[in-house]
Design a protein around this motif. Structure first.
Motif, mmCIF file in Angstrom:
data_model
loop_
_atom_site.group_PDB
_atom_site.id
_atom_site.type_symbol
_atom_site.label_atom_id
_atom_site.label_comp_id
_atom_site.label_asym_id
_atom_site.label_seq_id
_atom_site.Cartn_x
_atom_site.Cartn_y
_atom_site.Cartn_z
ATOM 1 N N VAL A 48 55.618 -15.759 -4.717
ATOM 2 C CA VAL A 48 54.890 -16.970 -4.361
ATOM 3 C C VAL A 48 53.721 -16.664 -3.426
ATOM 4 O O VAL A 48 52.594 -17.087 -3.667
ATOM 5 C CB VAL A 48 55.854 -17.989 -3.724
ATOM 6 C CG1 VAL A 48 55.092 -19.050 -2.963
ATOM 7 C CG2 VAL A 48 56.715 -18.614 -4.800
ATOM 8 N N ALA A 49 54.005 -15.896 -2.385
ATOM 9 C CA ALA A 49 52.948 -15.566 -1.433
ATOM 10 C C ALA A 49 51.866 -14.738 -2.125
ATOM 11 O O ALA A 49 50.671 -14.962 -1.933
ATOM 12 C CB ALA A 49 53.524 -14.795 -0.256
ATOM 13 N N ARG A 50 52.313 -13.794 -2.940
ATOM 14 C CA ARG A 50 51.378 -12.947 -3.650
ATOM 15 C C ARG A 50 50.460 -13.783 -4.544
ATOM 16 O O ARG A 50 49.251 -13.614 -4.564
ATOM 17 C CB ARG A 50 52.157 -11.939 -4.501
ATOM 18 C CG ARG A 50 51.505 -10.612 -4.626
ATOM 19 C CD ARG A 50 52.378 -9.619 -5.380
ATOM 20 N NE ARG A 50 53.792 -9.925 -5.367
ATOM 21 C CZ ARG A 50 54.539 -9.994 -6.462
ATOM 22 N NH1 ARG A 50 54.016 -9.800 -7.652
ATOM 23 N NH2 ARG A 50 55.823 -10.255 -6.360
ATOM 24 N N SER A 51 51.050 -14.708 -5.272
ATOM 25 C CA SER A 51 50.220 -15.449 -6.224
ATOM 26 C C SER A 51 49.315 -16.454 -5.525
ATOM 27 O O SER A 51 48.243 -16.774 -6.031
ATOM 28 C CB SER A 51 51.074 -16.147 -7.280
ATOM 29 O OG SER A 51 52.316 -16.510 -6.804
ATOM 30 N N LEU A 52 49.747 -16.932 -4.364
ATOM 31 C CA LEU A 52 48.885 -17.869 -3.649
ATOM 32 C C LEU A 52 47.621 -17.159 -3.180
ATOM 33 O O LEU A 52 46.529 -17.716 -3.190
ATOM 34 C CB LEU A 52 49.632 -18.451 -2.447
ATOM 35 C CG LEU A 52 48.890 -19.543 -1.685
ATOM 36 C CD1 LEU A 52 48.534 -20.683 -2.632
ATOM 37 C CD2 LEU A 52 49.731 -20.067 -0.539
#
Lengths: 347, 347
Positions: B56-60
Motif C-alpha cells: 500500500v505504501a509503495r503504491s501510494l
DNA sequence: CTGAAAGCGCTTACAG
DNA sequence: CTGAAAGCGCTTACAG
C-alpha cells in the motif's frame, strides 16, 4: 507513462466546493458535525468531478480497511468453490474481498510466496487474510485463517474431517468385498493429505488387512504427478481391485489411465476420490467420493476470520467440518477371483 | 483492535542496520550506489525482523505498482476460466494480480459497482484493470480492458465472435433438419448477448424461416432466470424441436427442465448452448455448444492490458476472437412430423 | 555512497 | 461547524 490523466483527489473536490480537505473527508465518511449546506456543496463537487476516494490512501491512514484478503497459488476447481463460500459469507458483512494470486513461476521462486503476500497486504490493505491450501506456515500481525492448512502449523485453520472421510471411503470399499485396495496420496505437507492417508491405513488395519506397500502411490493432489503412480498401480500382473485416491483430480486421472489400459469401471476396478468437485458428478460413471463441502469450508473460514478481526485476542482456532460419502457408479463389488485386471481390448 | 502487533517498517530496519530509511529503500529495490557492506547489514536486519515492504505504501508513493486488477461481480465458471487465462498471461510478466470481488448485495446497491472499484483501485493500487462482463460502461485514468463488454461501450475490449458463433450453432440445427427453433437470450446490455441474438435471427432469416415470437425467451445468462422461459418454451402443445440458448448455464438449466417434462434429448429435443464451460462436456448427453475459449479471452485481454500500460497513447482497441462449434450428443435430427414433444412418462 | 526532506492521498486529533 | 497540521510507510530527487 506519458498519457496519464491526473487522478481526482480530495484536494480537487475541496477546491471546487470551496472547503478544506478535512471537510471533504468528513462528508465522504459520513462523519457528524458538517453543516448540511456545506455537505451538499461537497457532494455536488464529488458528483461533478467523479471523485472516488483512493483505497490505498485510505488504508494507509486508517487501521481498519474493511477489506479481507484471500491468498492463493492458483485457481483450481477447489479454490473456486472455497472462494464462493467466502464470497457468500462476506456479502452483506460490510467487508470487501481481495484475492491475491501468485503470478510467479512455480518452484524455487515461489518459496514462501504466501508469507510475502500476507506481509505486504496485512497491516495496511487488509484487516485479515485467508490462505488456501498453503505450502508453508505463515505468520502475520493481523488475523489469519488457513483453509486446509499444512500439517502441524500453528495457525487458525478450517479443514474437513479428512481422516473420518477417508475411513468412510475405505469402509465402503471393504463392505463391497474389496481386500486388495490401492492408495494414491496427496501433497504431504498438507494436514489433509496426511489425515486421508491415516484414515486409509487405519481402516485397513481395523479390517485386519495388511497393505501391500507396492499399492501405495503419491500424486501430490495434481493430475500431472498422478499419471506415473496410476500406471504403476494398474499396469501390472496383480493390480488392486479398488483404488482410493486422496482427491478427485487424482481419481479422475486414474480413471483415464484405467480406461486407457482397458479396465472397465466399476466392473474390473472400483475408484473412490475425495472432495466431490463438480466434475465428479459429471463423468460417466459418476465418481464415488467424499464430499468435504468446500463452499462450506470457505464460508466458515470467512466467518472465523471476521470474528477474529472483531476480537483478536483469542487462542488458536481449529475448525473441523464433517465430510460425507457420496456413492456413485465408480464403485461396485470386486470381480470374481481370477478375473481381476483389465479385459483384453476389443477389436 | 487491541492486540495488534506492530508492523515492521523501514524505520525499524533502518534502526537495526544503523542506516537511514532511504538506504533501506535502496537496498530493498536493488538501486545502484549502495556500499556492499552497508547493503549486507541492511539485508541482515531485514532477515532478522522479517520485514516485507508494504504494498500500500509503495503504491501510494510510486506511479507504477506492477499490479493488475481484475474486477468481477461474482465467481461463475466462465469467470474462473477467464481468470485462468489472465493468470497465465501475467505469470512471469513481473506483474501481480489482484482480483476484486463485489461483496455488496445484488440489485440497486451494486449499481455502478465496477466504476467505484476501478476508481478506488486505479491510479494507486493497480497500473490497469480488467473488467469481466460488466453491467455498465466504466472510465478510468489508467488503462482498462473489458472482457465481454457491454453493448456500444467506448472501452478497450476483448470479446468473442459471438454473432458468427451463433450463426454456426443455428446452421448446425438447420442442417439437421430443424425448422421450429426456440431461443433463450442473455443479459441484453452485454454486446455478447445482442450479437448472439442477432446471429440467431440472421441465420433463421437467411434460411427463410419466420421466427415464432412465442419461441423467444430471455434468461439473462443465469439459471434462476431461465427456469420460467424454459418452461414456457417446452411445456406447451407446439414445442420447438430445438432450442438455442445463448449460454451454457441456461442450456444446462433447459436440459433439466426438459428432462423433468419427459423429453428425451436429443431424440425429442435438440439443445445448443454457448461458451463450452467444463460442465458442457460432462453432462450426459454432452451439450453441443459454441466454444468461445474463455481462457483465450482472458489471456488476450491481459496481454492487451499489459501493452496499454507500456504504451498508453493508443486508440480504443477491440479484439474479436474466433468461436468454434463443438458438436456433442445433445443435437440430432428432429423427431418425425407428428411425434414432437415429450414422451409420456414411463411408470 | 548516504541522509534529510518532501510528498503520494488520505484521516484524525487538535484548535479555533 | 471548520481548517491547519501531523502522519500512515514508503520512494525519490536533492544535497553533501
Amino acid at each position: 507513462l506519458s498519457a496519464l490523466k491526473p487522478t481526482v483527489t480530495v484536494r480537487d473536490v475541496a477546491r471546487v466546493a470551496n472547503v478544506s480537505i478535512a471537510t471533504v473527508s468528513r462528508v465522504v465518511n459520513d462523519r457528524y458535525g458538517v453543516n448540511e449546506g456545506t455537505a451538499a456543496r461537497v457532494r455536488a463537487a464529488i458528483e461533478e468531478l467523479g471523485y472516488e476516494s483512493s483505497l490505498v490512501a485510505r488504508s494507509l491512514r486508517s487501521r481498519r480497511t474493511h477489506v479481507l484478503g484471500f491468498v492463493t497459488l492458483e485457481f483450481v476447481s477447489w479454490t473456486t468453490e472455497v472462494l464462493q463460500g467466502v464470497t457468500e459469507a462476506v456479502r452483506g458483512s460490510g467487508y470487501d474481498l481481495i484475492v491475491y494470486v501468485n503470478s510467479e513461476v512455480h518452484g524455487k521462486a515461489s518459496e514462501g510466496w504466501e508469507q510475502r503476500q500476507v506481509s505486504s497486504l496485512s497491516g495496511t490493505l487488509t484487516d485479515g487474510c485467508l490462505i488456501a491450501a498453503p505450502w508453508t506456515e505463515v505468520r502475520s500481525n493481523r488475523p489469519l485463517v488457513a483453509v486446509d492448512p499444512i500439517h502441524d502449523a500453528q495457525m487458525n485453520a478450517v479443514g474437513a474431517e479428512n481422516r473420518q472421510g477417508a475411513i468412510l471411503a475405505v469402509e465402503h470399499l471393504l463392505a463391497l468385498g474389496h481386500r486388495r485396495i490401492g492408495f494414491i496420496g496427496g501433497r504431504s505437507v498438507l494436514a489433509s493429505a496426511r489425515a486421508r492417508e491415516q484414515g486409509f491405513t487405519q481402516a485397513m488395519k481395523k479390517a485386519g488387512i495388511e497393505v501391500d506397500p507396492s499399492l501405495l502411490g503419491r500424486g501430490d493432489f495434481v493430475p500431472q504427478e498422478t499419471l506415473e503412480p496410476a500406471r504403476a498401480l494398474l499396469d501390472r500382473a496383480d493390480p488392486p481391485t479398488a483404488v482410493f485416491a486422496a482427491n478427485d483430480e487424482m481419481a479422475l486421472e486414474l480413471l483415464k489411465v484405467a480406461e486407457h489400459l482397458g479396465y472397465r469401471v466399476p466392473e474390473d476396478l472400483s475408484v473412490v476420490g475425495f472432495d466431490n468437485v463438480p466434475a465428479a458428478a459429471m463423468v460417466t460413471p459418476g465418481l464415488t467420493t467424499v464430499d468435504q463441502h468446500p463452499r462450506h469450508l470457505g464460508y466458515e473460514a470467512a466467518q472465523l476470520l471476521l470474528r477474529l478481526i472483531e476480537q483478536p485476542d483469542q487462542d488458536q482456532q481449529r475448525l473441523s467440518l464433517p465430510t460425507e460419502l457420496v456413492v456413485r457408479g465408480s464403485t461396485a463389488p470386486p470381480p470374481r477371483v481370477g478375473t481381476a485386471g483389465p479385459r483384453p481390448m476389443e477389436e
